[in-house]
Write an enzyme that holds these catalytic residues in place. Sequence first.
Site, PDB file in Angstrom:
ATOM      1  N   LYS A 131      -2.508  18.884 -12.203  1.00  0.00           N
ATOM      2  CA  LYS A 131      -2.636  19.943 -13.084  1.00  0.00           C
ATOM      3  C   LYS A 131      -1.268  19.732 -14.075  1.00  0.00           C
ATOM      4  O   LYS A 131      -1.356  19.072 -14.965  1.00  0.00           O
ATOM      5  CB  LYS A 131      -2.562  21.066 -12.375  1.00  0.00           C
ATOM      6  CG  LYS A 131      -3.678  21.386 -11.151  1.00  0.00           C
ATOM      7  CD  LYS A 131      -5.062  21.192 -11.846  1.00  0.00           C
ATOM      8  CE  LYS A 131      -5.978  21.266 -10.797  1.00  0.00           C
ATOM      9  NZ  LYS A 131      -7.377  20.681 -11.060  1.00  0.00           N
ATOM     10  N   ASP A 147      -0.289  25.547  -0.846  1.00  0.00           N
ATOM     11  CA  ASP A 147      -0.651  24.814  -2.058  1.00  0.00           C
ATOM     12  C   ASP A 147       0.205  25.557  -3.287  1.00  0.00           C
ATOM     13  O   ASP A 147      -0.150  26.494  -3.435  1.00  0.00           O
ATOM     14  CB  ASP A 147      -1.974  25.223  -2.072  1.00  0.00           C
ATOM     15  CG  ASP A 147      -2.831  24.449  -3.643  1.00  0.00           C
ATOM     16  OD1 ASP A 147      -1.974  24.264  -4.488  1.00  0.00           O
ATOM     17  OD2 ASP A 147      -3.875  23.949  -3.468  1.00  0.00           O
ATOM     18  N   TYR A 154      -8.400  27.387  -2.561  1.00  0.00           N
ATOM     19  CA  TYR A 154      -9.132  26.488  -3.465  1.00  0.00           C
ATOM     20  C   TYR A 154     -10.388  26.047  -2.647  1.00  0.00           C
ATOM     21  O   TYR A 154     -10.523  25.570  -1.521  1.00  0.00           O
ATOM     22  CB  TYR A 154      -8.365  25.426  -3.844  1.00  0.00           C
ATOM     23  CG  TYR A 154      -8.939  24.200  -4.552  1.00  0.00           C
ATOM     24  CD1 TYR A 154      -9.759  24.591  -5.836  1.00  0.00           C
ATOM     25  CD2 TYR A 154      -8.797  22.847  -4.268  1.00  0.00           C
ATOM     26  CE1 TYR A 154     -10.216  23.469  -6.674  1.00  0.00           C
ATOM     27  CE2 TYR A 154      -9.551  21.886  -4.811  1.00  0.00           C
ATOM     28  CZ  TYR A 154     -10.199  22.095  -5.993  1.00  0.00           C
ATOM     29  OH  TYR A 154     -10.689  21.043  -7.026  1.00  0.00           O
ATOM     30  N   ARG A 163       0.760  -1.190  -0.080  1.00  0.00           N
ATOM     31  CA  ARG A 163      -0.045   0.119   0.045  1.00  0.00           C
ATOM     32  C   ARG A 163       0.942   1.119  -0.130  1.00  0.00           C
ATOM     33  O   ARG A 163       0.610   2.323  -0.403  1.00  0.00           O
ATOM     34  CB  ARG A 163      -0.944  -0.056   1.134  1.00  0.00           C
ATOM     35  CG  ARG A 163      -2.087   0.996   0.813  1.00  0.00           C
ATOM     36  CD  ARG A 163      -2.878   1.357   2.155  1.00  0.00           C
ATOM     37  NE  ARG A 163      -3.611   0.172   2.847  1.00  0.00           N
ATOM     38  CZ  ARG A 163      -3.149  -0.292   4.099  1.00  0.00           C
ATOM     39  NH1 ARG A 163      -2.295   0.385   4.912  1.00  0.00           N
ATOM     40  NH2 ARG A 163      -3.963  -1.289   4.587  1.00  0.00           N
TER      41      ARG A 163
END
Length: 389
Positions: free
Chosen positions: A204, A179, A106, A53
């Site tokens: 992005k 960010d 955001y 994982r």
Amino acid sequence: MSRRPRDSTRLIRAGHPRGPLARTVGPPIQKGSTVLVNAAAALYDERRPTYGRGGLATQHALMSALVELEGASAVRLFPSGLAAMTGAMLAVLEAGDEVLVTDAVYKPTRRFCNRALRRFGIAVRYYPPRTKPNDLMAMASPATRLIVLESPGSLTFEMQDAPAIAELARARGILTLMDNTWAAGLFFKPLERGIDLSVQALTKYVGGHSDVFMGSAAARDDRLAEALDHAIWDFGWAVSPEDAYQMLRGLRTLPTRMARHEASGLAVAAWLAGRSQVAQVLHPALPGAPDHEVWRRDFTGAAGLFGVVLKPCHTRAVHAFLDGLRLFGLGFSWGGFESLALDCDPQFGVRVQRPRFAGPVVRLNVGLEDPDDLIADLERSLKFLSDES
Ligand SMILES: Cc1ncc(COP(=O)(O)O)c(C=O)c1O
């Protein structure tokens, strides 16, 4: 004589690679939840991977490339950019803490703060994105554990004095998280400038092709890296090796694509600044635009995402302009090879302080098309704006 195993057994044991893999330019896409160990004594050896994982060869290749890009102690991967923001916050916050968040953040990050963080007993306050660093520190309380920055704000493009905020926050024992998706990890290096956690929506610019979700959180020191690790293990986040491979492939061409996004974005922005229908262009790298001096001091380049304030006009006119565009798709994302546009005003209502502009705001993601073609498209469609005003 030993008995030959039956088909069902032989098919389970067959088909495993023997020996080392041939060297290729990219890493192998290693898939696996189970990790086989060589001996029983190694089953509980925490120094080696014992379960898939946390990522295998492909995810580790991407993480080490991102460590290089971010100058980080460690980088960890999350299933989306939003998950990287929320995961990094959960990694360092606890009940009773307070977090100060830029009002330009955001929108889904804000929703997480308002709904999830508050439900877990973490106070959230929003500060205007242009708050001076000293004034921001004056807002902090003894409970303030974290300051969240997004610079430029990805809708209204205010720049923050990130280095000064980071320095003052550190002196008060407050962590900072930025960010940094707009700078793509390339044009601004948050960790080098004192920020503790640098987050990117790899979805992005790093992905660059509008088809894969992923986020990264880069930690400035080993203690924060361990906090990210604990959150990842405790919450169970994982990313697939195929997606990690796509992101690594995107990283190879990131600087080349960003140079084109920057040049085309600036060409389109400068052209728009001279149009009669435009009141203002919100592009920090455009001389004369708001916060240009901060951008010039701190950043080494610019993304292709910026805002355009139109002269006052009816929403009908804004829609006519957007609907008339042929080379700009209408959509919420950005950072891909294709140009996109959207109107921003419907998103301003969530802010503590509604931003004030002379007219409606449109956001453009300038892609990799020829900038002259994009300008011709905008020129044609701006006429619909005048028709409807
Ligand atoms: C500034 C910013 N941060 C984070 C995200 C979230 O990225 P993702 O869509 O991968 O969750 C976005 C997405 O639009 C964004 O614009």
